[in-house]
Design a protein around this motif. Sequence first.
Motif, short mmCIF file in Angstrom:
data_model
loop_
_atom_site.label_atom_id
_atom_site.label_comp_id
_atom_site.label_asym_id
_atom_site.label_seq_id
_atom_site.Cartn_x
_atom_site.Cartn_y
_atom_site.Cartn_z
N VAL A 4 1.62 -9.83 -9.21
CA VAL A 4 0.60 -9.51 -8.21
C VAL A 4 0.21 -8.04 -8.30
N ARG A 5 1.17 -7.17 -8.53
CA ARG A 5 0.85 -5.73 -8.68
C ARG A 5 -0.08 -5.52 -9.88
N ALA A 6 0.20 -6.20 -10.99
CA ALA A 6 -0.64 -6.06 -12.19
C ALA A 6 -2.05 -6.58 -11.91
N ALA A 7 -2.16 -7.73 -11.26
CA ALA A 7 -3.47 -8.29 -10.92
C ALA A 7 -4.22 -7.37 -9.96
N LEU A 8 -3.51 -6.79 -9.01
CA LEU A 8 -4.12 -5.88 -8.05
C LEU A 8 -4.65 -4.62 -8.74
N ARG A 9 -3.85 -4.05 -9.65
CA ARG A 9 -4.30 -2.86 -10.39
C ARG A 9 -5.58 -3.17 -11.17
N GLU A 10 -5.58 -4.32 -11.84
CA GLU A 10 -6.76 -4.70 -12.62
C GLU A 10 -7.96 -4.93 -11.72
N ALA A 11 -7.76 -5.62 -10.62
CA ALA A 11 -8.86 -5.89 -9.70
C ALA A 11 -9.42 -4.59 -9.11
N GLU A 12 -8.53 -3.67 -8.74
CA GLU A 12 -8.99 -2.39 -8.19
C GLU A 12 -9.77 -1.59 -9.23
N ALA A 13 -9.32 -1.63 -10.48
CA ALA A 13 -9.98 -0.87 -11.54
C ALA A 13 -11.35 -1.45 -11.90
N CYS A 14 -11.50 -2.75 -11.75
CA CYS A 14 -12.72 -3.42 -12.21
C CYS A 14 -13.71 -3.75 -11.09
N THR A 15 -13.35 -3.50 -9.85
CA THR A 15 -14.18 -3.94 -8.73
C THR A 15 -14.96 -2.79 -8.14
N ASP A 16 -16.25 -2.99 -8.03
CA ASP A 16 -17.13 -2.03 -7.36
C ASP A 16 -16.90 -2.15 -5.86
N PRO A 17 -16.73 -1.05 -5.16
CA PRO A 17 -16.49 -1.11 -3.71
C PRO A 17 -17.60 -1.83 -2.93
N ASP A 18 -18.79 -1.94 -3.51
CA ASP A 18 -19.89 -2.64 -2.85
C ASP A 18 -19.89 -4.14 -3.13
N ASP A 19 -19.01 -4.59 -4.02
CA ASP A 19 -18.92 -6.01 -4.38
C ASP A 19 -18.07 -6.73 -3.33
N ILE A 20 -18.71 -7.47 -2.45
CA ILE A 20 -18.01 -8.12 -1.35
C ILE A 20 -16.98 -9.12 -1.86
N ASP A 21 -17.35 -9.95 -2.82
CA ASP A 21 -16.42 -10.95 -3.35
C ASP A 21 -15.23 -10.27 -4.04
N GLY A 22 -15.51 -9.23 -4.80
CA GLY A 22 -14.43 -8.51 -5.49
C GLY A 22 -13.48 -7.84 -4.51
N MET A 23 -14.03 -7.24 -3.47
CA MET A 23 -13.19 -6.58 -2.47
C MET A 23 -12.40 -7.61 -1.67
N THR A 24 -12.95 -8.80 -1.48
CA THR A 24 -12.21 -9.88 -0.82
C THR A 24 -11.00 -10.26 -1.66
N LEU A 25 -11.17 -10.32 -2.97
CA LEU A 25 -10.06 -10.61 -3.87
C LEU A 25 -9.00 -9.51 -3.80
N ARG A 30 -3.66 -7.73 -1.99
CA ARG A 30 -2.84 -6.81 -1.18
C ARG A 30 -2.04 -7.59 -0.14
N ASP A 31 -2.68 -8.58 0.49
CA ASP A 31 -1.97 -9.41 1.47
C ASP A 31 -0.83 -10.18 0.81
N SER A 32 -1.09 -10.71 -0.38
CA SER A 32 -0.05 -11.43 -1.11
C SER A 32 1.12 -10.51 -1.45
N LEU A 33 0.80 -9.31 -1.90
CA LEU A 33 1.84 -8.34 -2.23
C LEU A 33 2.65 -7.98 -0.99
N ASP A 34 1.96 -7.74 0.12
CA ASP A 34 2.65 -7.43 1.37
C ASP A 34 3.60 -8.56 1.77
N GLY A 35 3.15 -9.81 1.63
CA GLY A 35 3.98 -10.95 1.97
C GLY A 35 5.21 -11.07 1.07
N LEU A 36 5.02 -10.84 -0.23
CA LEU A 36 6.15 -10.90 -1.16
C LEU A 36 7.15 -9.79 -0.89
#
Length: 73
Positions: A25-46, A51-57
């Motif tokens: 999840v940390r690896a996926a989060l790093r990749e998503a943060e690096a590739c996601t434009d802050p204005d991309d609603i769907d990307g920011m939802t991911l 982050r929620d998944s990581l917090d739960g784990l």
Amino acid sequence: MAQVKGLGGEAPKRHVAIEDDIAAVRAALREAEACTDPDDIDGMTLVRALRDSLDGLLAEQRRAAEAKARRPA
């Protein structure tokens, strides 16, 4: 959030070590943060979902460590 209980009233056994799940999840989060434009609603939802998944784990890992520390030696 309700915890799923097994037949004996205990949490079900994990098939993958929680550390492996956390690392994935940390690896996926790093990749998503690096590739996601802050204005991309769907990307920011991911990103938020990851982050929620990581917090739960991490909370699950903490609870397991606390339960282990409380058990008699």
